[in-house]
Design a protein around this motif. Structure first.
Motif, PDB file in Angstrom:
ATOM      1  N   GLN A   1      -6.307 -44.570  18.725  1.00 18.99           N
ATOM      2  CA  GLN A   1      -6.919 -43.463  18.004  1.00 18.99           C
ATOM      3  C   GLN A   1      -8.216 -44.018  17.409  1.00 18.99           C
ATOM      4  O   GLN A   1      -8.263 -45.151  16.940  1.00 18.99           O
ATOM      5  CB  GLN A   1      -5.989 -42.955  16.911  1.00 18.99           C
ATOM      6  CG  GLN A   1      -5.509 -44.016  15.926  1.00 18.99           C
ATOM      7  CD  GLN A   1      -4.766 -43.426  14.726  1.00 18.99           C
ATOM      8  OE1 GLN A   1      -5.268 -42.554  14.059  1.00 18.99           O
ATOM      9  NE2 GLN A   1      -3.557 -43.910  14.473  1.00 18.99           N
ATOM     10  N   GLN A   2      -9.282 -43.210  17.447  1.00 18.61           N
ATOM     11  CA  GLN A   2     -10.585 -43.740  17.043  1.00 18.61           C
ATOM     12  C   GLN A   2     -10.734 -43.781  15.522  1.00 18.61           C
ATOM     13  O   GLN A   2     -10.013 -43.091  14.802  1.00 18.61           O
ATOM     14  CB  GLN A   2     -11.688 -42.883  17.659  1.00 18.61           C
ATOM     15  CG  GLN A   2     -11.672 -42.953  19.182  1.00 18.61           C
ATOM     16  CD  GLN A   2     -12.957 -42.488  19.801  1.00 18.61           C
ATOM     17  OE1 GLN A   2     -13.009 -41.443  20.397  1.00 18.61           O
ATOM     18  NE2 GLN A   2     -14.020 -43.266  19.643  1.00 18.61           N
ATOM     19  N   HIS A   3     -11.663 -44.590  15.071  1.00 19.31           N
ATOM     20  CA  HIS A   3     -12.135 -44.673  13.673  1.00 19.31           C
ATOM     21  C   HIS A   3     -11.211 -45.429  12.717  1.00 19.31           C
ATOM     22  O   HIS A   3     -11.675 -45.957  11.713  1.00 19.31           O
ATOM     23  CB  HIS A   3     -12.443 -43.279  13.085  1.00 19.31           C
ATOM     24  CG  HIS A   3     -13.107 -42.350  14.042  1.00 19.31           C
ATOM     25  ND1 HIS A   3     -14.372 -42.591  14.550  1.00 19.31           N
ATOM     26  CD2 HIS A   3     -12.691 -41.189  14.644  1.00 19.31           C
ATOM     27  CE1 HIS A   3     -14.690 -41.617  15.392  1.00 19.31           C
ATOM     28  NE2 HIS A   3     -13.694 -40.759  15.472  1.00 19.31           N
TER      29      HIS A   3
ATOM     30  N   TRP B   1      -8.364 -41.504  11.341  1.00 19.39           N
ATOM     31  CA  TRP B   1      -9.394 -40.490  11.601  1.00 19.39           C
ATOM     32  C   TRP B   1      -9.172 -39.190  10.836  1.00 19.39           C
ATOM     33  O   TRP B   1     -10.099 -38.412  10.662  1.00 19.39           O
ATOM     34  CB  TRP B   1      -9.469 -40.200  13.109  1.00 19.39           C
ATOM     35  CG  TRP B   1      -8.230 -39.540  13.653  1.00 19.39           C
ATOM     36  CD1 TRP B   1      -7.096 -40.175  14.064  1.00 19.39           C
ATOM     37  CD2 TRP B   1      -7.995 -38.145  13.816  1.00 19.39           C
ATOM     38  NE1 TRP B   1      -6.169 -39.256  14.476  1.00 19.39           N
ATOM     39  CE2 TRP B   1      -6.688 -38.000  14.339  1.00 19.39           C
ATOM     40  CE3 TRP B   1      -8.746 -36.999  13.579  1.00 19.39           C
ATOM     41  CZ2 TRP B   1      -6.119 -36.756  14.614  1.00 19.39           C
ATOM     42  CZ3 TRP B   1      -8.188 -35.760  13.854  1.00 19.39           C
ATOM     43  CH2 TRP B   1      -6.888 -35.650  14.368  1.00 19.39           C
TER      44      TRP B   1
ATOM     45  N   ARG C   1     -14.583 -39.578   8.439  1.00 20.00           N
ATOM     46  CA  ARG C   1     -13.529 -40.380   9.077  1.00 20.00           C
ATOM     47  C   ARG C   1     -14.081 -41.653   9.737  1.00 20.00           C
ATOM     48  O   ARG C   1     -13.303 -42.517  10.130  1.00 20.00           O
ATOM     49  CB  ARG C   1     -12.786 -39.551  10.114  1.00 20.00           C
ATOM     50  CG  ARG C   1     -13.591 -39.177  11.347  1.00 20.00           C
ATOM     51  CD  ARG C   1     -12.834 -38.158  12.175  1.00 20.00           C
ATOM     52  NE  ARG C   1     -13.440 -37.910  13.477  1.00 20.00           N
ATOM     53  CZ  ARG C   1     -14.539 -37.201  13.707  1.00 20.00           C
ATOM     54  NH1 ARG C   1     -15.224 -36.703  12.703  1.00 20.00           N
ATOM     55  NH2 ARG C   1     -14.959 -36.988  14.950  1.00 20.00           N
TER      56      ARG C   1
ATOM     57  N   ASP D   1      -9.351 -43.590  22.166  1.00 16.32           N
ATOM     58  CA  ASP D   1      -8.527 -42.689  22.981  1.00 16.32           C
ATOM     59  C   ASP D   1      -9.366 -41.677  23.758  1.00 16.32           C
ATOM     60  O   ASP D   1      -9.060 -41.367  24.918  1.00 16.32           O
ATOM     61  CB  ASP D   1      -7.429 -41.994  22.146  1.00 16.32           C
ATOM     62  CG  ASP D   1      -7.936 -41.206  20.953  1.00 16.32           C
ATOM     63  OD1 ASP D   1      -9.150 -41.238  20.664  1.00 16.32           O
ATOM     64  OD2 ASP D   1      -7.107 -40.557  20.296  1.00 16.32           O
ATOM     65  N   ASN D   2     -10.466 -41.203  23.157  1.00 18.39           N
ATOM     66  CA  ASN D   2     -11.278 -40.221  23.890  1.00 18.39           C
ATOM     67  C   ASN D   2     -12.041 -40.858  25.052  1.00 18.39           C
ATOM     68  O   ASN D   2     -12.026 -40.308  26.158  1.00 18.39           O
ATOM     69  CB  ASN D   2     -12.213 -39.485  22.922  1.00 18.39           C
ATOM     70  CG  ASN D   2     -11.425 -38.606  21.966  1.00 18.39           C
ATOM     71  OD1 ASN D   2     -10.773 -37.647  22.380  1.00 18.39           O
ATOM     72  ND2 ASN D   2     -11.423 -38.954  20.686  1.00 18.39           N
TER      73      ASN D   2
ATOM     74  N   SER E   1      -5.661 -34.104  17.573  1.00 18.82           N
ATOM     75  CA  SER E   1      -7.005 -33.543  17.380  1.00 18.82           C
ATOM     76  C   SER E   1      -7.346 -32.851  18.691  1.00 18.82           C
ATOM     77  O   SER E   1      -6.837 -33.210  19.742  1.00 18.82           O
ATOM     78  CB  SER E   1      -8.013 -34.659  17.115  1.00 18.82           C
ATOM     79  OG  SER E   1      -8.155 -35.486  18.255  1.00 18.82           O
TER      80      SER E   1
ATOM     81  N   THR F   1     -10.369 -32.207  21.264  1.00 18.85           N
ATOM     82  CA  THR F   1     -11.717 -32.686  21.513  1.00 18.85           C
ATOM     83  C   THR F   1     -12.281 -32.047  22.766  1.00 18.85           C
ATOM     84  O   THR F   1     -11.544 -31.665  23.680  1.00 18.85           O
ATOM     85  CB  THR F   1     -11.749 -34.230  21.643  1.00 18.85           C
ATOM     86  OG1 THR F   1     -10.751 -34.651  22.557  1.00 18.85           O
ATOM     87  CG2 THR F   1     -11.506 -34.904  20.300  1.00 18.85           C
TER      88      THR F   1
ATOM     89  N   HIS G   1     -20.789 -35.992  18.428  1.00 19.26           N
ATOM     90  CA  HIS G   1     -20.974 -37.447  18.473  1.00 19.26           C
ATOM     91  C   HIS G   1     -21.358 -37.924  19.865  1.00 19.26           C
ATOM     92  O   HIS G   1     -21.098 -37.258  20.860  1.00 19.26           O
ATOM     93  CB  HIS G   1     -19.668 -38.152  18.106  1.00 19.26           C
ATOM     94  CG  HIS G   1     -19.050 -37.600  16.882  1.00 19.26           C
ATOM     95  ND1 HIS G   1     -19.663 -37.637  15.664  1.00 19.26           N
ATOM     96  CD2 HIS G   1     -17.867 -36.958  16.694  1.00 19.26           C
ATOM     97  CE1 HIS G   1     -18.902 -37.055  14.776  1.00 19.26           C
ATOM     98  NE2 HIS G   1     -17.810 -36.622  15.367  1.00 19.26           N
TER      99      HIS G   1
HETATM  100  C1  XUL Z   1     -12.509 -38.421  17.590  1.00 18.72           C
HETATM  101  C2  XUL Z   1     -11.353 -38.328  16.657  1.00 18.72           C
HETATM  102  C3  XUL Z   1      -9.994 -38.127  17.200  1.00 18.72           C
HETATM  103  C4  XUL Z   1      -9.226 -39.423  17.209  1.00 18.72           C
HETATM  104  C5  XUL Z   1      -7.740 -39.235  17.391  1.00 18.72           C
HETATM  105  O1  XUL Z   1     -13.713 -38.576  16.952  1.00 18.72           O
HETATM  106  O2  XUL Z   1     -11.505 -38.452  15.463  1.00 18.72           O
HETATM  107  O3  XUL Z   1     -10.014 -37.531  18.455  1.00 18.72           O
HETATM  108  O4  XUL Z   1      -9.751 -40.289  18.178  1.00 18.72           O
HETATM  109  O5  XUL Z   1      -7.365 -38.772  18.590  1.00 18.72           O
END
Ligand code: XUL
Length: 514
Positions: free
Chosen positions: A92-94, A132, A163, A270-271, A293, A295, A312
């Protein structure tokens, strides 16, 4: 004949996917759910309880326990662990992990007789990890904005965002200076878990690193000026930025039948992993990922940023860049609407849409039960243009799904116009949601065989690190399995509702959140 393992450490659980590129098959898929499998960490849905609704942290030891459990499950599933030639992963990002000076030594000395969490607990400089979902860093964001203005977005790909890891580090350094001083290394979830696998310090890749407000996407390295302002002495606490292979697997993992020393690819977010797993790493196809989330993302030919300042730009693990718009109130919000309307998923996914007309007679509801990311709104609460809770369940369901899709279309405009959307994530199995997306975007919605596109992407990147071309694997692993065509007759209905959803985004909550 070689196998490749991809591990996806997401918000609510961890997944492992083993692929055989020669055969073009997924050999095994295993999962750990944080709520059901690891209740002792008190992180239901992957989040620790906190009195302030803006604060969302997790226990980093939970991720370590999940790694042990996942690999044990993989081995118990009977897969030939010795055939795994490279391991890849994503997180998971951030989210960030704060480690003290004992980290390096603790990693090098990992012993198989003790679980990872127990061995690495003394190496944490901060007991919890902001993730995040956290939106408690507005003060730090304003300070970064005041100092750098438009340069922050122009060079890091994003404006200051709550985040993102930089504002999180700035808040931590200001509010807990002693713990910050004890921090020798700040890792992302991805680089932390990769470090554990290699028993050494792993780099951050540009896909995940770009989610920090610290990486300069023009130089593809840390921006020294921004890092110096973010927190005192931050630069030496950051891992290197890197790509390719991070190192060889630590002998600790031999207890799961894995071969010590097999290469571990640098992990990504993850993205970015999902961009690879959906086969959209090239160009021309946008992805809608319907997970915790939601996306919307696509490969970007050249580096350019969102003029509205919401979206982003991250590194694309296949080369170049990717764009992304992220919506926080995704599957958990839909689940809450479903529970409050006392319906089953079958009703939510299909029946409700058969009972109501496209456009829902103009009734829309944004299910913002937690602060939203896109657009950035800190006051939670459902925004509806009708008596939301009093309406029939089918009306509530369509109102929410259509409002989410319309908001996504508005906020993804800067990314480009797409004739094809590829859907992934749990809710991508829902026929009702797929049809709404097709009609709202007037684009063909394609489903792919594997729902866990992030784990698949991580496995494909592992194979790529071993020289297997991504092009060849994309055909085999990400074929389109179902198509949902847009109904031209509905285009005008949804065009007419775009402004209404913009108005709702600015409205006061109709039903307060929690
Ligand atoms: C992307 C974001 C989320 C996390 C958790 O900027 O905050 O998609 O990566 O999946």
């Amino acid at each position: 004949m070689a196998y490749y393992l991809g591990i996806d450490s997401s918000t609510q659980g961890m997944k492992g996917l083993v692929i055989d590129p020669d055969a073009g098959t997924v050999v095994r898929s295993v999962a750990v759910n944080f709520t059901a499998d690891l209740p002792r960490y008190n992180c239901p849905d992957g989040v620790l309880a906190h009195a302030d609704p803006l604060v969302k942290h997790a226990d980093p030891l939970l991720w370590l326990a999940a790694m042990d459990l996942l690999l044990a499950r993989l081995q118990a599933s009977g897969v030939e662990m010795g055939k795994i030639a490279v391991i890849g992963g994503d997180g998971q990002q951030h989210g960030s992990v704060y480690l003290n000076s004992r980290f390096a030594d603790a990693l090098a000395r990992l012993t198989p007789s003790v679980a990872l969490a127990g061995q690495l607990a003394p190496a944490l400089a901060r007991p919890t990890s902001p993730i995040w979902m956290d939106s408690s860093t507005s003060g730090a964001c304003r300070e970064l904005d005041a100092r750098f203005g438009a340069r922050l977005q122009a060079d890091t790909g994003s404006p200051a965002v709550e985040r993102f890891t930089g504002p999180q580090i700035r808040k931590f350094a200001a509010t807990e200076p002693e713990r910050y001083a004890q921090t020798a290394r700040v890792h992302l979830v991805s680089s932390f878990l990769c470090s554990v696998l290699i028993g050494g310090d792993a780099p951050v890749d540009t896909g995940d690193g770009a989610g920090m407000n610290l990486l300069n996407l023009r130089t593809l390295d840390w921006d020294e000026e921004i890092a110096a302002f973010t927190a005192p002495g931050l630069l030496p606490k950051l891992p290197k930025v890197g790509t390719g292979v991070a190192g060889g697997l630590h002998p600790y993992f031999a207890k799961y039948g894995l071969r010590p020393g097999v290469p571990v690819a640098v992990w990504t977010g993850d993205n970015p992993a999902s961009l690879v797993g959906t086969g959209a790493w090239g160009a021309g196809v946008a992805v809608v990922s319907l997970g915790t989330s939601e996306t919307f993302f696509a490969a970007l030919k050249e580096f350019r940023t969102d003029p509205e300042g919401c979206g982003h730009v991250f590194g694309n693990p296949a080369g170049g860049f990717m764009s992304l718009a992220c919506f926080k109130n995704g599957s958990l919000a839909r689940d809450r609407v479903r529970r409050e309307a006392r319906t089953e998923w079958a009703f939510f996914d299909k029946t409700a849409f058969e009972m109501t007309p496209p456009g829902n007679g103009g009734r829309l509801a944004l299910p913002w039960f937690v602060p939203e990311i896109t657009p950035p709104v800190l006051t939670p609460g459902v925004r509806a243009n009708y008596a939301f809770s009093a309406a029939a369940p089918e009306v509530r369901v369509r109102a929410v799904v259509e409002a989410q899709a319309l908001a996504m279309r508005n906020h993804a405009l800067w990314i480009g116009a797409f004739d094809v959307l590829r859907v992934t994530g749990g809710a991508s199995k829902s026929p009702g949601i797929r049809q709404v997306l097709a009609d709202v975007f007037q684009a063909r919605v394609e489903s792919i065989a594997v729902a866990d596109s992030a784990a698949l992407g991580a496995a494909l990147l592992a194979a790529r690190a071993d020289g297997v071309p991504l092009e060849k694997m994309t055909e085999a692993f990400s074929p389109v399995t179902a198509v949902c065509e847009p109904r031209k007759a509905q285009a005008a209905v949804y065009d007419g509702l775009l402004q209404e959803v913009c108005r709702l985004e600015k409205a006061a909550p109709y039903v307060s959140g929690q």
